[in-house]
Scaffold this active site. Structure first.
Site, PDB file in Angstrom:
ATOM      1  N   ASP A 240     -17.078  86.273  78.235  1.00  0.00           N
ATOM      2  CA  ASP A 240     -17.783  86.948  79.444  1.00  0.00           C
ATOM      3  C   ASP A 240     -17.545  88.282  77.955  1.00  0.00           C
ATOM      4  OD1 ASP A 240     -19.607  88.704  80.635  1.00  0.00           O
ATOM      5  OD2 ASP A 240     -17.216  89.571  80.918  1.00  0.00           O
ATOM      6  N   GLU A 299     -21.364  85.885  74.799  1.00  0.00           N
ATOM      7  CA  GLU A 299     -22.148  86.816  75.367  1.00  0.00           C
ATOM      8  C   GLU A 299     -21.458  87.811  74.702  1.00  0.00           C
ATOM      9  OE1 GLU A 299     -22.504  90.148  79.068  1.00  0.00           O
ATOM     10  OE2 GLU A 299     -20.828  89.531  78.004  1.00  0.00           O
TER      11      GLU A 299
END
Length: 568
Positions: A240, A299
């Site tokens: 993330d 990401e």
């Protein structure tokens, strides 16, 4: 009249007949943790990976929230669908200020989602079914309830050094240290309670303080966290905010009016800094110490495809999400440009390209593209491209964005910051793509669980449920199942060459080994010479015979807003 998959010619692979989804309950004891076989070329290079938003997938205990036992019970559905791996959103211990992306303990399962034993059983069961498991790693920030941050708030200087604490500007420190804005809207700084003039950084919600990756203890902690889950057998991590962990020296001002609109469009002092790459290199070495098949997925928002490719150099992560493709409009020029740039950039570093249309942070592509017909066509285009594909739960059902949720049901922190006038963050739209899955045509939550669901499901979703669509050759679910079977049966799909073919305005034509893919973005049919035998059409009632009707001799009438696959 044939439906999704037309009868292929004698030399073309034939799709299997769709079968009903298994609804049996998984045994309480986990299956042996036999790992999926190793891949000589890297299984991730052409894998189809299915994203599960855990709290919205399947609820096993009736509390209205999806959980790990629920996911485990539904794994046979995913093998039937034909995916290769599952990416699970965070299920770690968390106050849930941002759907679990505010982690208070990276080695514990939040009681809402189960226990640590449930995670072990899920990994073992997935491996027994031939599925790989990818976990969500959240290294940019912790929860404000993490023990480190609680110590920092209590005045521990060493704990504060693990985050970004700064004195404010102004005569008494009453102004934030710089002009950075939160992705969720409003300032990226919050004053420390009881310490006037002292602030801490949070690029997302105030409950998500950013870690300082210049501190060696942060590196050590996350190496330990990765090893904890790798020792359990997980196959990799989706990282993330992989682009955000390192901030520019001195935390300089941006000077932009709307930083939220700049994300992904240009380099910012808090995103896509060169220093993040050494972190990813160290993790690549750690992953490879467990064997060749454990992967890292970035990401990462980057201003260009070339900058994004830096995250997947041979000594860094294995994949990076291709948000440029997700953001492309229903336009041949935009789509071709994004595909060309994406493939050129990743090919230059020897990495596969990834393709994605929806996820838990964006409006579902059925709604974003304007119709179910376009969504089905876009899915077939995506599945025909070289590289790896990410599917978001429910897109295989053709689920639309839920746009009329009552305010009292919403839980997205960006929504509350927007309605309070704090800023122009992610506009509070994310709850609409997170409404729980409909599995059955009846029941209080359409099979999501034995009771209700944490977000209300529209009444007409019973018609979109797995039960309603299974076995229906006109359904979006069976279109996905057939396409994924063909993707495995056709050796030229996946990680292999592609070339463009000449096509009229509004039509995208590409060739893969043994396959031609035609995308018609027009709102009206177009007449073309057939490139081979029709294998699959996104328009459920189209067959070669129906395409011949009304078309000039030697041509076929390709439907509006459609994608077709042809055996070359």
């Amino acid at each position: 009249m044939t439906q999704h998959a037309t009868t292929p010619h004698a030399n073309a692979p034939r799709a299997n007949t769709p079968r009903a989804v298994s609804q049996q309950t998984v045994a309480s004891d986990p299956a042996p943790a036999a790992r999926p076989p190793q891949s000589s070329l890297g299984w991730w290079r052409d894998a189809v990976i299915y994203q599960i938003y855990v709290r919205s997938f399947a609820d096993s205990d009736g509390d209205g929230i999806g959980d790990l036992p629920g996911v485990r019970q539904r794994l046979p559905y995913l093998t039937e669908l034909g995916v290769d791996a599952v990416w699970l959103t965070p299920f770690y211990a968390s106050p849930q200020a941002d759907g679990g992306y505010d982690v208070s303990d990276y080695r514990a399962v939040d009681p809402r989602f189960g226990e640590l034993s449930d995670a072990r059983a899920l990994v073992a069961e997935a491996h027994a079914l031939g599925l790989r498991i990818i976990l969500d790693l959240v290294p940019n920030h912790t929860s404000d309830q993490h023990p480190w941050f609680l110590r920092a708030l209590a005045g521990d200087p060493e704990a504060q050094a693990r985050y970004h604490f700064r004195d404010g500007r102004g005569e008494h420190g009453e102004l934030p240290p710089n002009d950075w804005k939160s992705v969720f809207g409003g300032p990226a700084w919050t004053q420390v309670p009881g310490a006037p003039g002292r602030w801490y950084l949070h690029l997302f919600a105030p409950q998500q303080p950013d870690l300082n990756w210049q501190h060696p203890r942060v590196h050590e902690e996350f190496d330990s966290v990765l090893r904890f889950w790798l020792d359990m057998g997980v196959d990799g991590f989706r990282v993330d905010v992989a682009h955000g962990m390192v901030k520019a020296e001195g935390l300089p001002d941006v000077g932009a009016r709307s930083q939220a609109r700049m994300i992904g469009a240009q380099q910012l002092p808090f995103f896509d800094q060169d220093g993040v790459h050494e972190i990813h290199r160290s993790w690549r070495r750690l992953l490879e110490s467990y064997g060749p098949d454990r992967i890292g997925v970035a990401e990462a928002w980057a201003p260009t495809a070339e900058r994004l490719a830096l995250y997947v150099r041979p000594d860094e992560l294995h994949q990076a999400f291709n948000f440029h493709f997700l953001k492309a409009g229903w336009d041949v020029g935009q789509l071709r440009k994004v595909i060309e740039e994406s493939m050129a950039a990743t090919t230059s570093v020897g990495a596969p390209t990834t393709w994605v249309l929806s996820n838990h942070d964006v409006v579902r592509h059925r709604t974003r593209l304007g119709s179910l017909a376009r969504a089905r066509a876009a899915a077939l285009l995506m599945l025909a491209l070289p590289g790896s594909v990410y599917l978001y739960q429910g897109e295989e059902l053709g689920l639309p964005e839920v746009t009329e949720l009552p305010d009292e049901a919403r839980q997205d922190p960006a929504f509350f910051r927007a309605v309070s006038g704090v800023g122009d963050g992610q506009e509070g739209l994310r709850d609409g793509c997170r409404v729980p899955m409909p599995w059955e045509t009846d029941g209080p939550s359409y099979g999501f669980g034995p009771a209700g669901s944490w977000l209300p499901q529209p009444a007409d979703w019973r018609k979109l449920s797995v039960q309603a669509q299974t076995g229906d050759p006109l359904s979006t679910l069976e279109l996905y199942r057939t396409a994924l079977r063909l993707r495995k049966l056709l050796p030229g799909l996946g990680d292999s060459a592609m070339e463009w073919l000449q096509a009229p305005d509004g039509v995208l034509a590409l060739s893969r080994p043994d396959l031609v893919c035609l995308l018609n973005t027009r709102d009206e049919p177009v007449d073309l010479a057939p490139p081979g035998e029709l294998l699959l059409s996104s328009v459920p009632e189209e067959s070669r015979d129906s395409m011949e009707a009304g078309a000039p001799a030697g041509q076929l009438r390709i439907p509006a807003n459609s994608c077709t696959w042809w055996a070359a």
